[in-house]
Design an enzyme around this catalytic site. Structure first.
Site, PDB file in Angstrom:
ATOM      1  CG  PHE A 262      -5.150   9.789  -3.692  1.00  0.00           C
ATOM      2  CD1 PHE A 262      -4.909  10.444  -4.894  1.00  0.00           C
ATOM      3  CD2 PHE A 262      -6.355   9.110  -3.541  1.00  0.00           C
ATOM      4  CE1 PHE A 262      -5.854  10.423  -5.914  1.00  0.00           C
ATOM      5  CE2 PHE A 262      -7.304   9.090  -4.546  1.00  0.00           C
ATOM      6  CZ  PHE A 262      -7.048   9.754  -5.740  1.00  0.00           C
TER       7      PHE A 262
ATOM      8  N   PRO B  81     -15.494  11.285   5.180  1.00  0.00           N
ATOM      9  CG  PRO B  81     -15.192  12.416   7.211  1.00  0.00           C
ATOM     10  CD  PRO B  81     -14.967  12.554   5.738  1.00  0.00           C
TER      11      PRO B  81
ATOM     12  CB  ALA C 230      -3.900   2.744  -6.849  1.00  0.00           C
TER      13      ALA C 230
ATOM     14  CD  GLU D 208      -6.220   2.092  -3.976  1.00  0.00           C
ATOM     15  OE1 GLU D 208      -6.053   1.780  -5.178  1.00  0.00           O
ATOM     16  OE2 GLU D 208      -5.288   2.272  -3.179  1.00  0.00           O
ATOM     17  N   GLY D 209     -12.339   1.068  -4.147  1.00  0.00           N
ATOM     18  CA  GLY D 209     -13.467   0.425  -4.817  1.00  0.00           C
ATOM     19  C   GLY D 209     -13.879  -0.843  -4.102  1.00  0.00           C
TER      20      GLY D 209
ATOM     21  CB  SER E 231      -0.929   0.022   1.220  1.00  0.00           C
ATOM     22  OG  SER E 231      -1.966  -0.916   1.091  1.00  0.00           O
TER      23      SER E 231
END
Length: 389
Positions: free
Chosen positions: A134, A139, A247, A368-369, A96
């Site tokens: 990034f 929230p 990423a 990331e999804g 990561s």
């Protein structure tokens, strides 16, 4: 009878060229010499020695390695994928750090930044002298970044930013944050250096997953930035989403390493641990698990290799990446969970890497999804019908 090589049953690494194999071996040696004996302790203590490891990783040329110029290695996508695999074989937190630095921080500066921004930040980030983060997730806004509440308003030649970002890797230790904010013209990216008045961070503790990684919240209160802080090359969600595709490619390759480590740990345990007078691996139900894990690992290796080739050929599309992340993270989690059952009670300790990887992969499944979002991306791709709303 010849035996399958459990590490690479189909000898897929023979498809790599000499440079890619050298990168594989170099990263594996780095992990062995600097990480493997320590990572369980970092996980237990909830720490990651970023400033100690970053210059070493930078010296190896791994930070932004798939980018050209400005101190970047200009390596192939296959080489980057192999590097991510060997890093995540140790811990998802290590991969990561590298993928956030290279794909979420350096990539947008490289692709969308001004020449001055590139010259100022890319060499320092590539060497590990500087660390970046990034800032996209908020929230109340994760899977729907278009609903972000962080705003940037013009004030003369300057910009004023207000908002909060959440779950930000490296956030509290970063020298620069790539922050995405809503403007009158659309979503724009801003480079926010550490120490800018009004820009503060708070580290997130009490995590049960991805503990060997720094995670933070970013707070922006009337942060004044000059016009030179804006990434000039992109407006709209295309900017941050293109970074995430970069990423996610690293993720779909990296989790193959986590799956491989779990499988090898279970395989070794099953051939040395005896019950009822023979090794666990001699029982049919255990062999069923091991065979299924081997199949899942090979499928993941094949998918990662194919997508690497597509990326190097300039043919990789976002839906390919979603397919790869969805399939490979799911497979890695299945392998980790089955491996844990073979290890029994020993599998819940940090003496073995399996449950640490399983816990980490629970985070990888949703960051990331999420699994759901990538499912819908693939679903839209095959049906032509969007089901997001």
């Amino acid at each position: 009878m010849p035996h399958l090589n459990p590490v690479d049953a189909l000898d897929l690494d023979s498809e790599l060229d000499d440079d890619e194999r050298l990168i594989r071996d170099t990263v594996a040696a780095f992990v062995r010499d600097h990480v493997s004996d320590h990572v369980a302790g970092w996980f237990e203590s909830g720490t990651f020695p970023t400033h100690e490891l970053a210059p070493v990783i930078g010296k190896l040329g791994l930070l932004g390695m798939h980018l050209d110029g400005y101190g970047c290695a200009g390596a192939s996508a296959a080489a980057y994928g192999v590097a991510c695999r060997e890093l995540e074989a140790a811990d998802s937190g290590l991969r990561s750090f590298v993928s956030v630095q290279g794909s979420l921080v350096m990539f947008p500066i490289h692709r969308y930044g001004s020449e001055e921004q590139k010259q100022e930040w890319l060499p320092r980030l590539a060497s590990g002298e500087a660390v970046g983060c990034f800032g996209l997730t908020e929230p109340d806004q994760g899977s729907d970044p278009g609903g972000m509440r962080t705003v940037a308003k013009r004030d003369g030649d300057d910009w004023i930013l207000n908002g909060t970002k959440m779950w930000i890797t490296n956030g509290s230790i970063a020298d620069v944050a790539v922050v995405w904010a809503r403007t009158e013209d659309g979503i724009r990216g801003f480079l926010v250096p550490k120490g800018t008045p009004g820009f503060t961070t708070s580290e997130i503790h009490s995590k049960l997953s991805l503990r060997a990684s720094v995670t933070a919240e970013l707070h922006l209160e009337d942060v004044r930035l000059p016009s030179s802080a804006v990434l000039p090359g992109v407006t709209g969600l295309r900017g941050p989403l293109s970074c995430l595709s970069e990423a996610r490619f690293g993720i779909l390759c990296g989790v193959v390493g986590a799956a491989r480590t779990c499988y090898l740990s279970a395989l070794d345990y099953s051939t040395t641990r005896e019950q009822f007078g023979r090794p666990l691996g001699g029982f049919q139900l255990t062999q069923r698990k091991l065979a299924g894990m081997q199949v899942g690992l090979v499928h993941s290796q094949l998918l990662a290799l194919r997508l690497s080739k597509l990326k190097d050929a300039g043919q990789l599309r976002p839906e390919h990446v979603s397919l790869g992340k969805l399939a490979n993270v799911r497979a890695a989690l299945d392998i980790a969970r089955d491996a844990r059952t073979i290890l029994g009670a020993n599998g819940i300790t940090t003496e073995y890497p399996v449950l640490r990887h399983a816990n980490n992969l629970e985070t990888v499944l949703t960051y990331e999804g999420t699994e759901e979002i990538h499912t819908l991306v693939v679903g839209e791709s095959v049906t032509g019908l969007a089901a997001y709303r």
